[in-house]
Design a protein around this motif. Structure first.
Motif, short mmCIF file in Angstrom:
data_model
loop_
_atom_site.label_atom_id
_atom_site.label_comp_id
_atom_site.label_asym_id
_atom_site.label_seq_id
_atom_site.Cartn_x
_atom_site.Cartn_y
_atom_site.Cartn_z
N THR A 285 0.82 -1.22 0.00
CA THR A 285 0.00 0.00 0.00
C THR A 285 0.85 1.27 0.00
O THR A 285 0.31 2.37 0.05
N ARG A 286 2.18 1.12 -0.06
CA ARG A 286 3.05 2.30 -0.04
C ARG A 286 2.81 3.14 -1.29
O ARG A 286 2.69 2.63 -2.41
N ASN A 287 2.73 4.46 -1.10
CA ASN A 287 2.52 5.36 -2.22
C ASN A 287 3.70 5.27 -3.19
O ASN A 287 4.86 5.35 -2.78
N ALA A 288 3.40 5.12 -4.48
CA ALA A 288 4.45 4.89 -5.47
C ALA A 288 5.37 6.10 -5.61
O ALA A 288 6.59 5.95 -5.74
N VAL A 304 11.52 -4.90 -1.95
CA VAL A 304 10.68 -6.09 -1.88
C VAL A 304 9.33 -5.67 -1.30
O VAL A 304 9.27 -5.07 -0.23
N VAL A 305 8.26 -5.97 -2.01
CA VAL A 305 6.92 -5.55 -1.61
C VAL A 305 6.25 -6.67 -0.82
O VAL A 305 6.21 -7.82 -1.28
N LEU A 306 5.76 -6.33 0.37
CA LEU A 306 5.13 -7.32 1.25
C LEU A 306 3.62 -7.14 1.27
O LEU A 306 3.12 -6.01 1.20
N ASP A 307 2.89 -8.26 1.37
CA ASP A 307 1.45 -8.17 1.53
C ASP A 307 1.11 -8.01 3.01
O ASP A 307 2.01 -7.94 3.87
N GLU A 308 -0.17 -7.97 3.33
CA GLU A 308 -0.58 -7.70 4.71
C GLU A 308 -0.22 -8.82 5.67
O GLU A 308 -0.23 -8.63 6.89
N TYR A 309 0.11 -10.01 5.15
CA TYR A 309 0.47 -11.13 6.00
C TYR A 309 1.98 -11.31 6.12
O TYR A 309 2.45 -12.26 6.73
N GLY A 310 2.74 -10.42 5.52
CA GLY A 310 4.19 -10.50 5.60
C GLY A 310 4.83 -11.32 4.51
O GLY A 310 6.05 -11.48 4.49
#
Length: 426
Positions: A285-288, A304-310
């Motif tokens: 969800t980080r602003n691009a 590295v992009v993480l989802d809400e579960y890590g």
């Protein structure tokens, strides 16, 4: 009714002031800390999981610390003002000025300490930060309710999206309207500004390479295997993973690997895992647009992009984000782009872009490839004939013409070689 003396009130103000300073320092620390440095700091002290815990809660904890700092600051100020009011010394104005100076000084000290000692402070005070976050839950909840009410009842439904800071700066000059501003700007400038505005409204998840398309290697990979992976894929950076692909242990850079292999003399003595650099993790969800500044601040090219579960949701590079602003960026290793997607190589050979429409290919070269099948592009033709995503170097024939796939990247067929020399019959 109990009446407290000025000394008692000042004594009560002291813990409130200390809480205020702690909350300010933590808020500044969460705003400016480096994920990679925090990981190293936590690992050196035997608590490597703390960095992950902080990363998943840093924004909420920062907001909670800001709220607690305001509440504690107001409480401390109120107690000190009350103490001054009850003081027998007839110097109320001077004492109030002293209180104001003291408040500004304590804020400056706490803010500087939070920025300079961000990682050690977060590590040492993480239990306190969690307590502050829990304490501020009612304030957080109230803020969300107020924000929801304001957006629902206070916003003009016909006003469209709230303008970003980029739009405000463009349109604020001399009260000009968007149409007036656009008329004075070159087309290229308008396009760049529009792309910048779009980027400020987007999450990084919209531009990341999905997890299924990430080229990664196990942490146990040998130097020779890693070197071959760099050569085969053309990547300059490859993540290494531990127990599974969600367990990213770091980023291996090809230049680091080859320099060590050359200096060591014996490539088999080089362990790639010892050369990895800390991975920079961000939520999806980080602003691009803000991520561009994050990557520059952390002096890294990849996140590295993480989802809400890590888990690992994807990968994004600084080049990916900059290309959203200025278009494709080619380096010396990239094949020069052609606007029509067709590059003549001499004789009967042509290099085609994977996204080149079959209809355009027919028009340019006078061919008669069918356009009514289940594909519209050169890449679609290759997928249709081979029945799967091909490997680089695979070839096929269609309508008497020979095709060879020469580049596959990010699960997409990027370039195909076409030879119009008739395929000999067997």
């Amino acid at each position: 009714m109990i009446t407290l003396s000025p000394l008692a009130l000042a004594t009560l103000a002291l813990p409130a002031m200390l809480l205020y300073m702690a909350a300010v320092a933590l808020a500044k620390a969460f705003h400016s800390y480096s994920r990679s440095r925090l990981e190293e700091y936590c690992e050196d002290r035997g608590q490597p999981t703390r960095a992950d815990e902080v990363a998943h809660l840093d924004e909420r904890t920062e907001r909670a610390c800001e709220m607690i700092s305001v509440a504690a600051g107001l409480l401390a100020t109120g107690l000190l003002v009350l103490a001054v009011d009850r003081s027998p010394v007839h110097a109320g104005g001077g004492l109030l000025l002293l209180v104001a100076v003291l408040g500004g000084l304590t804020y400056s000290i706490a803010a500087v300490a939070g920025r300079v000692f961000a990682e050690p402070l977060i590590f040492a005070a993480w239990p306190l930060a969690r307590l502050l976050r829990a304490t501020a839950w009612p304030l957080n909840h109230a803020e969300e309710l107020i924000e929801g009410f304001a957006e629902r009842w206070g916003a003009d439904p016909e006003a469209g999206p709230r303008p970003t800071s980029v739009e405000v700066e463009i349109l604020a000059e001399d009260g000009e309207s968007p149409d007036d501003v656009d008329a004075d700007l070159p087309e290229s400038t308008r396009t760049l500004l529009q792309h910048a505005v779009e980027l400020t409204r987007a999450d990084v998840s919209e531009f990341m390479i999905p997890a299924t398309a990430i080229v990664s290697l196990p942490a146990t990979v040998t130097a020779r295997q890693a070197s071959e992976a760099f050569r085969r894929t053309g990547r300059s950076r490859i993540p290494l993973y531990g127990t599974n692909r969600d367990d990213i242990v770091g980023i291996l850079i090809g230049k680091d690997l080859w320099e060590r292999m050359i200096s060591a003399g014996d490539p088999d003595s080089v362990t790639p895992r010892d050369l990895v650099r800390p991975a920079f993790f961000v939520p999806e969800t980080r602003n691009a647009f803000e991520l561009i500044g994050d990557l520059r601040g952390h002096r890294t090219q990849m996140a590295v992009v993480l989802d809400e579960y890590g888990g690992v949701a994807g990968l994004v590079t600084l080049e990916d984000l900059l290309e959203q602003l200025v278009g494709p960026i080619d380096d010396e290793h990239d094949v020069p782009a052609r606007t029509d997607g067709i590059t003549a190589l001499g004789g009967t050979r042509y290099e085609l872009a994977g996204g080149l429409p079959i209809e355009t290919l027919n028009e340019r070269l006078g061919l008669h490839l069918p356009t009514e099948d289940d594909f519209e592009t050169v890449a679609g033709l290759a997928l249709h004939e081979l029945g799967r995503l091909p490997d680089e170097g695979e070839s096929f024939s269609y309508d008497g013409i020979r095709f060879q796939v020469v580049e596959v990247r990010d699960h997409q067929i990027r370039r195909v070689l076409m030879d119009l020399q008739p395929v000999p019959s067997r």
